[in-house]
Design a protein around this motif. Structure first.
Motif, short mmCIF file in Angstrom:
data_model
loop_
_atom_site.label_atom_id
_atom_site.label_comp_id
_atom_site.label_asym_id
_atom_site.label_seq_id
_atom_site.Cartn_x
_atom_site.Cartn_y
_atom_site.Cartn_z
N HIS A 70 0.84 -1.18 0.00
CA HIS A 70 0.00 0.00 0.00
C HIS A 70 0.88 1.25 0.00
N ASP A 71 0.44 2.23 -0.72
CA ASP A 71 1.19 3.48 -0.81
C ASP A 71 1.07 4.25 0.51
N ALA A 72 2.14 4.92 0.88
CA ALA A 72 2.13 5.80 2.04
C ALA A 72 3.19 6.87 1.82
N HIS A 73 2.91 8.06 2.32
CA HIS A 73 3.92 9.11 2.28
C HIS A 73 3.83 9.90 3.57
N GLY A 74 4.93 10.53 3.93
CA GLY A 74 4.95 11.21 5.23
C GLY A 74 6.10 12.17 5.36
N TRP A 75 6.55 12.34 6.58
CA TRP A 75 7.53 13.38 6.87
C TRP A 75 8.25 13.09 8.18
N ARG A 76 9.36 13.79 8.36
CA ARG A 76 10.08 13.82 9.63
C ARG A 76 10.14 15.27 10.07
N ARG A 77 9.76 15.54 11.33
CA ARG A 77 9.79 16.91 11.82
C ARG A 77 10.02 16.94 13.32
N ASP A 78 11.12 17.54 13.75
CA ASP A 78 11.40 17.80 15.17
C ASP A 78 11.15 16.59 16.06
N GLY A 79 11.68 15.44 15.67
CA GLY A 79 11.56 14.26 16.51
C GLY A 79 10.33 13.41 16.26
N ALA A 80 9.52 13.80 15.30
CA ALA A 80 8.33 13.00 14.95
C ALA A 80 8.46 12.48 13.53
N VAL A 81 7.96 11.28 13.31
CA VAL A 81 7.80 10.73 11.96
C VAL A 81 6.31 10.46 11.79
N GLY A 82 5.72 11.05 10.75
CA GLY A 82 4.30 10.89 10.53
C GLY A 82 4.00 10.47 9.11
N TRP A 83 2.75 10.03 8.88
CA TRP A 83 2.38 9.54 7.55
C TRP A 83 0.90 9.73 7.31
N LEU A 84 0.52 9.74 6.04
CA LEU A 84 -0.86 9.69 5.58
C LEU A 84 -1.08 8.36 4.89
#
Length: 246
Positions: A32-46
């Motif tokens: 399954h496709d997923a994309h996200g980010w890293r920011r100030d100690g967090a890794v998140g995704w949609l």
């Protein structure tokens, strides 16, 4: 638009960014496709709509909330969708997001099969013909669960019968790289007899035939269940907060 220190594209990239955390291995489905980010100690995704929750994060809660609030503001996220976040106080969430419902829960996992339990041999895989009995048991004993018959996230149902009556059930919701047990419940008049332990152990043992980790989720205030799961070896812990956007 995501404002982030680093944009992360693809499941493998996201898993690497989390250090292949068991929760990420569960939440990010194979193929399954997923994309996200890293920011100030967090890794998140949609996530794609068919997975249920719209997104999630690991690490520091504040930066993840900031990113998700920005996605709400531009219309990428909207009311009715769920976000699965690191544990965060309700007032911190409500200061950034409109909340319809907030649940604190624990993601627990184990890397070894549980000790064998009395009555475990009674655990059987259920079929579609058992769905009416499943729905009746769930409505009576665990009406707040999100695991229901017809849920596309569910691979299999397991249960324990007493004669013709279904008295315990649970869902195999393994869609990522680890086994995941969900919706575990025992009929209210059959509790305290070891059926919860038998069901959990039997299901976990079945999933260890395919996975190197088995995990489950439990509401943070369900202290009796947490004690049971820890006794069965589910000692890995990730504290979570789920938010239904208002």
């Amino acid at each position: 638009m995501i404002t982030a220190d680093q944009v992360l594209a693809g499941r493998d990239t996201l898993l690497a960014a989390t250090g292949h955390h068991p929760y990420a291995r569960h939440a990010l489905w194979r193929d399954h496709d997923a994309h996200g980010w890293r920011r100030d100690g967090a890794v998140g995704w949609l996530l794609p709509p068919e997975q249920g929750p719209a997104g999630g994060a690991l690490g520091t809660a504040g930066p993840a909330l900031d990113v998700f609030a920005g996605l709400v503001a531009v219309g990428t996220l909207h009311a009715g969708q769920w976000l699965h976040l690191p544990r965060v106080p309700p007032e911190e969430v409500s200061g950034r997001l409109t909340v319809a419902r907030l649940d604190d829960w624990d993601f627990l996992w184990t890397t070894t099969p549980p000790p064998r339990q009395p009555e475990e041999e009674r655990v059987v895989r259920l079929t579609e013909s058992d769905h009416p009995a499943l729905e009746a048991l769930i409505e009576e004993s665990f009406p707040t669960t999100t695991s229901r018959t017809g849920d596309p996230r569910i691979v299999d149902w397991y249960g324990i019968r007493d004669g013709d009556r279904l008295v315990a059930c649970g869902a195999d919701r393994s869609r990522g790289d680890i086994g995941f047990l969900a919706g575990l419940t025992v009929a209210t008049d059959r509790r305290g007899r070891g059926l919860g332990a038998a069901l959990t152990a039997g299901m976990a043992r079945a999933l260890f035939a395919r996975y190197d980790h088995v995990a489950l989720g439990v509401y943070a205030d369900n202290l009796g269940a947490i004690r049971l799961y820890r006794r069965l070896g589910f000692t890995g812990t990730e504290h979570r907060t789920s938010v239904n956007l208002g």
